[in-house]
Motif scaffolding. Structure first.
Motif, PDB file in Angstrom:
ATOM      1  N   THR A  63       0.833  -1.206   0.000  1.00 38.52           N
ATOM      2  CA  THR A  63       0.000   0.000   0.000  1.00 38.52           C
ATOM      3  C   THR A  63       0.866   1.253   0.000  1.00 38.52           C
ATOM      4  OG1 THR A  63      -0.227  -0.361   2.395  1.00 38.52           O
ATOM      5  CG2 THR A  63      -2.118  -0.924   1.027  1.00 38.52           C
ATOM      6  N   LYS A  64       2.004   1.200   0.709  1.00 35.42           N
ATOM      7  CA  LYS A  64       2.921   2.341   0.679  1.00 35.42           C
ATOM      8  C   LYS A  64       3.465   2.543  -0.732  1.00 35.42           C
ATOM      9  CE  LYS A  64       7.191   4.235   2.583  1.00 35.42           C
ATOM     10  NZ  LYS A  64       8.311   4.073   3.552  1.00 35.42           N
ATOM     11  N   CYS A  87      -5.301   8.424   0.236  1.00 38.39           N
ATOM     12  CA  CYS A  87      -5.131   9.875   0.057  1.00 38.39           C
ATOM     13  C   CYS A  87      -4.571  10.174  -1.324  1.00 38.39           C
ATOM     14  CB  CYS A  87      -4.190  10.441   1.122  1.00 38.39           C
ATOM     15  SG  CYS A  87      -4.826  10.424   2.795  1.00 38.39           S
ATOM     16  N   ALA A  88      -3.506   9.459  -1.690  1.00 42.65           N
ATOM     17  CA  ALA A  88      -2.867   9.691  -2.988  1.00 42.65           C
ATOM     18  C   ALA A  88      -3.788   9.302  -4.136  1.00 42.65           C
ATOM     19  CB  ALA A  88      -1.558   8.905  -3.069  1.00 42.65           C
ATOM     20  N   CYS A  89      -4.466   8.165  -3.999  1.00 46.47           N
ATOM     21  CA  CYS A  89      -5.375   7.716  -5.059  1.00 46.47           C
ATOM     22  C   CYS A  89      -6.529   8.697  -5.246  1.00 46.47           C
ATOM     23  CB  CYS A  89      -5.912   6.326  -4.736  1.00 46.47           C
ATOM     24  SG  CYS A  89      -4.679   5.010  -4.795  1.00 46.47           S
ATOM     25  N   THR A 139       0.925   9.057  -7.037  1.00 44.62           N
ATOM     26  CA  THR A 139       1.085  10.509  -7.190  1.00 44.62           C
ATOM     27  C   THR A 139       1.522  10.876  -8.604  1.00 44.62           C
ATOM     28  OG1 THR A 139       3.367  10.429  -6.381  1.00 44.62           O
ATOM     29  CG2 THR A 139       1.635  10.808  -4.748  1.00 44.62           C
ATOM     30  N   TRP A 197      -3.344   6.026   3.982  1.00 42.01           N
ATOM     31  CA  TRP A 197      -2.392   6.955   3.354  1.00 42.01           C
ATOM     32  C   TRP A 197      -2.382   6.754   1.846  1.00 42.01           C
ATOM     33  CZ3 TRP A 197      -1.573  10.808   6.173  1.00 42.01           C
ATOM     34  CH2 TRP A 197      -1.278  10.734   7.535  1.00 42.01           C
ATOM     35  N   ALA A 198      -2.433   5.504   1.390  1.00 42.92           N
ATOM     36  CA  ALA A 198      -2.478   5.243  -0.052  1.00 42.92           C
ATOM     37  C   ALA A 198      -3.756   5.803  -0.658  1.00 42.92           C
ATOM     38  CB  ALA A 198      -2.383   3.738  -0.309  1.00 42.92           C
ATOM     39  N   GLY A 241       0.650   3.770  -3.048  1.00 41.83           N
ATOM     40  CA  GLY A 241       0.361   5.160  -2.734  1.00 41.83           C
ATOM     41  C   GLY A 241       1.406   6.103  -3.295  1.00 41.83           C
ATOM     42  N   SER A 287      -4.222   8.944   9.717  1.00 38.81           N
ATOM     43  CA  SER A 287      -4.351   8.599   8.299  1.00 38.81           C
ATOM     44  C   SER A 287      -5.796   8.681   7.830  1.00 38.81           C
ATOM     45  CB  SER A 287      -3.786   7.191   8.044  1.00 38.81           C
ATOM     46  OG  SER A 287      -4.502   6.207   8.768  1.00 38.81           O
ATOM     47  N   VAL A 292      -7.651  -0.861  -2.460  1.00 36.86           N
ATOM     48  CA  VAL A 292      -7.098  -0.096  -1.331  1.00 36.86           C
ATOM     49  C   VAL A 292      -8.190   0.186  -0.309  1.00 36.86           C
ATOM     50  CG1 VAL A 292      -6.065   2.099  -0.645  1.00 36.86           C
ATOM     51  CG2 VAL A 292      -5.215   0.915  -2.669  1.00 36.86           C
TER      52      VAL A 292
END
Length: 416
Positions: free
Chosen positions: A186-187, A231-233, A194, A228-229, A190, A268, A211
């Motif tokens: 997932t890190k 958020c980016a997605c 970006t 956290w992933a 994520g 998160s 996710v």
């Protein structure tokens, strides 16, 4: 040397709930052995023996580096003694899975330092790591994906991972039952998300839904890493808002996670709510599921990381209906004022922005004034941070306008 290292490595991570067995070291002794390796000049010897003809010795040396390289000094010493290229060379011994696991683990931990990633790039490590994303034991995959997550912190490597065909196998690993692997994947996903071109592929492969589904995982580490992933997605997908709404139970789940007892999960999830709530329809749904009282209950925290993301979430959630008033009624305003005393600039900025949004409700302005918010805000108006300046000034203006309106009303009443 191989025997000595092998004994050390078998005993450096004892079960903390079990008593020492035989002549094995205690937890304190294990830490001492790591310190010995770092301080007695052993890193140089470990690096030298990475080029040995003995596979077992190479494996033990790589494993020792793997276990010690959480420490920056060790990572720097491995680079200083030119150990990065030998570690990459060990990746070609893919038939020896124990050696491969040790080498990929050492590369992962050494990659925490961006200076090392730059060197690894010179040795073509990224392409080899991507090729190891399939048909490998989980022990190797955890390390490979962990390394890719660190490599992907450099923007150019996000595109390189895509060009080497790494996005599809990374997304596929989101279905793994291995929690350590899920934290790392997932890190990595994520970080890759970006990049807009990467995000297109992730979306096509149903990666956003996968996710989201990991928020149901019982592991707090997986939950926070997935959030956290997310958020980016959410920030980079073209139709992330619509995708989120199509997930049955997704919004209820994310609000429910605000009752977690784990601060990293809470931080998160707050960050994810801030991103998701930028879509007005999503914010309306989150509001219906009780996001405002759930966020308000968290405001008494003293954890600055949580404070930062909580204040961001509150500021964003103020953008719908009567949420500003609801936050005030739920008792969120007074605790937020205390956040301004934090020494963390990110907390001050997020809090000032949240207070500015909340100050657009008259009752909240009264609470802020009672809690003596004006003086610290005036001080922040002199900050070099423009966002902090504007938010602080906006909040003070709201309080001033309310004061003037009340004063004029009192004068009018007195004159009449």
């Amino acid at each position: 040397m191989a025997f000595t290292l092998g004994w050390y490595l078998r005993h450096t991570e004892p079960n903390p709930t079990a008593p020492p067995v035989g002549d094995g070291p205690t937890g304190e002794q294990a830490d001492s052995y790591r310190t010995d390796i770092q301080t007695l000049g052993m890193i140089k010897d470990l690096v030298r023996n990475l080029s040995s003809d003995n596979d077992e010795l190479q494996m033990h040396c790589a494993s020792a580096i793997f276990k010690c390289a959480e420490d920056k000094q060790t990572r720097d010493l491995v680079r200083k003694y030119k150990g990065l290229q030998p570690l990459v060379s060990l990746l070609h011994k893919a038939d020896n899975k124990q050696l491969l696991a040790a080498a990929t683990g050492a590369i992962w931990k050494c990659s925490i330092s961006q200076e090392n990633v730059t060197k690894f790039q010179e040795y073509k490590a990224l392409e080899i790591l991507v090729s190891l994303l399939t048909d490998q034991p989980e022990e190797v995959l955890v390390n490979v994906v962990g390394a890719l997550g660190e490599f992907a912190q450099i923007p150019a490597n996000k595109a390189a991972i895509r060009e080497f065909g790494g996005i599809k196998p990374l997304v596929k690993l989101l279905t793994s039952p291995n929690q350590a692997l899920l934290v790392n994947v997932t890190k990595a996903v994520g970080a890759c998300a970006t990049n807009k071109d990467n995000m297109v592929i992730i979306d096509q492969l149903d990666g956003i839904r996968l996710v989201w589904s990991l928020l149901k995982n019982p592991s707090a580490d997986v939950q926070s890493s997935a959030a956290w992933a997310l958020c980016a997605c959410t920030e980079n997908a073209e139709d992330a808002g619509e995708t989120a709404r199509s997930l049955i139970g997704g919004f209820q789940l994310i609000v429910k996670l605000l009752s977690s007892t784990n601060n990293e999960v809470l931080a998160s999830i707050c960050a994810a709510i801030c991103k998701i709530a930028k879509d007005e329809e999503n914010l309306a749904i989150l509001t219906d599921f009780g996001v405002v009282p759930s966020l308000a209950k968290l405001t008494n925290t003293t954890d600055d990381r949580l404070r930062h993301h909580l204040a961001d979430a509150i500021a964003q959630c103020c953008m719908w209906g009567s949420n500003r008033a609801s936050f005030g009624e739920a008792g969120a305003v007074a605790p937020l004022v205390r956040y301004l005393k934090s020494k963390e600039g990110s907390v001050q900025r997020s809090t000032a922005m949240a207070l500015y949004q909340l100050s657009r409700n008259p009752n909240n302005c009264i609470t802020m004034h009672e809690k003596e918010v004006v003086q610290p805000l005036i001080h922040m108006m002199g900050s070099d941070d423009e966002e902090l300046q504007e938010a602080a000034a906006g909040c003070v203006r709201s309080i001033r306008l309310l004061y003037m309106a009340n004063r004029n009303a009192e004068l009018f009443t007195f004159r009449n």
